[in-house]
Design an enzyme around this catalytic site. Sequence first.
Site, PDB file in Angstrom:
ATOM      1  NE  ARG A 150      11.668  -7.617   8.510  1.00  0.00           N
ATOM      2  CZ  ARG A 150      10.885  -7.326   7.477  1.00  0.00           C
ATOM      3  NH1 ARG A 150       9.567  -7.228   7.637  1.00  0.00           N
ATOM      4  NH2 ARG A 150      11.387  -7.148   6.276  1.00  0.00           N
ATOM      5  CE1 TYR A 203       1.908  -3.921   4.187  1.00  0.00           C
ATOM      6  CE2 TYR A 203      -0.432  -4.148   3.758  1.00  0.00           C
ATOM      7  CZ  TYR A 203       0.751  -4.686   4.199  1.00  0.00           C
ATOM      8  OH  TYR A 203       0.808  -5.980   4.644  1.00  0.00           O
ATOM      9  CB  THR A 251       9.470  -9.728   1.219  1.00  0.00           C
ATOM     10  OG1 THR A 251       9.948  -8.865   2.250  1.00  0.00           O
ATOM     11  CG2 THR A 251       8.131  -9.236   0.727  1.00  0.00           C
ATOM     12  CE  LYS A 261       1.537  -9.688   5.136  1.00  0.00           C
ATOM     13  NZ  LYS A 261       2.287  -9.397   3.890  1.00  0.00           N
ATOM     14  CG  HIS A 271       3.557  -6.820   8.445  1.00  0.00           C
ATOM     15  ND1 HIS A 271       4.249  -6.140   7.465  1.00  0.00           N
ATOM     16  CD2 HIS A 271       3.578  -6.016   9.543  1.00  0.00           C
ATOM     17  CE1 HIS A 271       4.665  -4.980   7.952  1.00  0.00           C
ATOM     18  NE2 HIS A 271       4.256  -4.879   9.211  1.00  0.00           N
ATOM     19  CG  PHE A 283       3.423  -4.366  -4.898  1.00  0.00           C
ATOM     20  CD1 PHE A 283       3.153  -4.232  -3.545  1.00  0.00           C
ATOM     21  CD2 PHE A 283       4.690  -4.014  -5.355  1.00  0.00           C
ATOM     22  CE1 PHE A 283       4.109  -3.757  -2.663  1.00  0.00           C
ATOM     23  CE2 PHE A 283       5.659  -3.540  -4.474  1.00  0.00           C
ATOM     24  CZ  PHE A 283       5.364  -3.406  -3.126  1.00  0.00           C
ATOM     25  CG  ASN A 336       4.126 -12.194   2.469  1.00  0.00           C
ATOM     26  OD1 ASN A 336       3.112 -11.771   3.019  1.00  0.00           O
ATOM     27  ND2 ASN A 336       5.178 -11.431   2.237  1.00  0.00           N
ATOM     28  CD  GLU A 344       4.569  -1.703  10.632  1.00  0.00           C
ATOM     29  OE1 GLU A 344       4.782  -2.779  11.230  1.00  0.00           O
ATOM     30  OE2 GLU A 344       5.066  -1.439   9.516  1.00  0.00           O
ATOM     31  NE  ARG A 348       6.614 -12.918   4.979  1.00  0.00           N
ATOM     32  CZ  ARG A 348       7.049 -11.668   5.030  1.00  0.00           C
ATOM     33  NH1 ARG A 348       8.332 -11.390   4.856  1.00  0.00           N
ATOM     34  NH2 ARG A 348       6.209 -10.681   5.267  1.00  0.00           N
TER      35      ARG A 348
HETATM   36  P1  CMP Z   1       4.898  -7.111   4.110  1.00  0.00           P
HETATM   37  O1  CMP Z   1       6.148  -7.453   4.844  1.00  0.00           O
HETATM   38  O2  CMP Z   1       3.611  -7.244   4.798  1.00  0.00           O
HETATM   39  O3  CMP Z   1       5.005  -5.602   3.593  1.00  0.00           O
HETATM   40  C1  CMP Z   1       4.583  -5.151   2.347  1.00  0.00           C
HETATM   41  C2  CMP Z   1       4.039  -6.247   1.504  1.00  0.00           C
HETATM   42  O4  CMP Z   1       3.948  -5.958   0.137  1.00  0.00           O
HETATM   43  C3  CMP Z   1       4.964  -7.449   1.562  1.00  0.00           C
HETATM   44  O5  CMP Z   1       4.854  -8.028   2.822  1.00  0.00           O
HETATM   45  C4  CMP Z   1       4.476  -8.278   0.394  1.00  0.00           C
HETATM   46  O6  CMP Z   1       3.398  -9.125   0.747  1.00  0.00           O
HETATM   47  C5  CMP Z   1       3.964  -7.197  -0.542  1.00  0.00           C
HETATM   48  N1  CMP Z   1       4.854  -7.072  -1.692  1.00  0.00           N
HETATM   49  C6  CMP Z   1       6.101  -6.594  -1.721  1.00  0.00           C
HETATM   50  N2  CMP Z   1       6.588  -6.606  -2.981  1.00  0.00           N
HETATM   51  C7  CMP Z   1       5.612  -7.116  -3.765  1.00  0.00           C
HETATM   52  C8  CMP Z   1       5.495  -7.380  -5.155  1.00  0.00           C
HETATM   53  N3  CMP Z   1       6.492  -7.115  -5.985  1.00  0.00           N
HETATM   54  N4  CMP Z   1       4.336  -7.909  -5.598  1.00  0.00           N
HETATM   55  C9  CMP Z   1       3.316  -8.162  -4.746  1.00  0.00           C
HETATM   56  N5  CMP Z   1       3.360  -7.923  -3.410  1.00  0.00           N
HETATM   57  C10 CMP Z   1       4.496  -7.411  -2.930  1.00  0.00           C
END
Ligand code: CMP
Length: 141
Positions: free
Chosen positions: A87, A51, A93, A11, A117, A59, A114, A128, A104
Amino acid sequence: MVAQRTFVMIKPDGVKRHLIGEIISRLEKKGLNIVSMKMLKMSREMAERLYEEHKGKSFYEELVSYITSGQVVCMVIEGDEAVSVLRKMIGSTDPKDAMPGTIRGDFALSKSENVIHASDSPEKALKEISIFFSEELQINA
Ligand code: CMP
């Protein structure tokens, strides 16, 4: 062994913090293969496809705005059970819950920024990969 493909994306925060080499090194040392890789700035349309499942969540706008804010590195990664292996390697996450030793867990603190992905299922990997790469790369178990 059944080779499986998954989608991985470094990212904008990972790119800005010069973590590309570190992350690719971890994937290669694990024994995974990079089938294809590209660096790009995502359009709003690509971000909305990636997404889709989060549309309507609190969010969502922050997520789309952040992911389109800078360059990302997209990869198709192949290996035995690549989806679940990746994963585990990226960690939870929320990086505050991610185990040390995961990407992470070692490099992030923020849930939105983070670093990385990875697809959470073989079906999502197919979808994807199709957003960023041509169809012949979508072979999956
Ligand atoms: P990712 O695995 O890329 O997939 C969806 C993304 O949404 C996740 O990583 C996080 O970076 C983001 N995400 C998920 N939950 C939240 C949250 N509560 N607040 C902000 N970002 C979020």
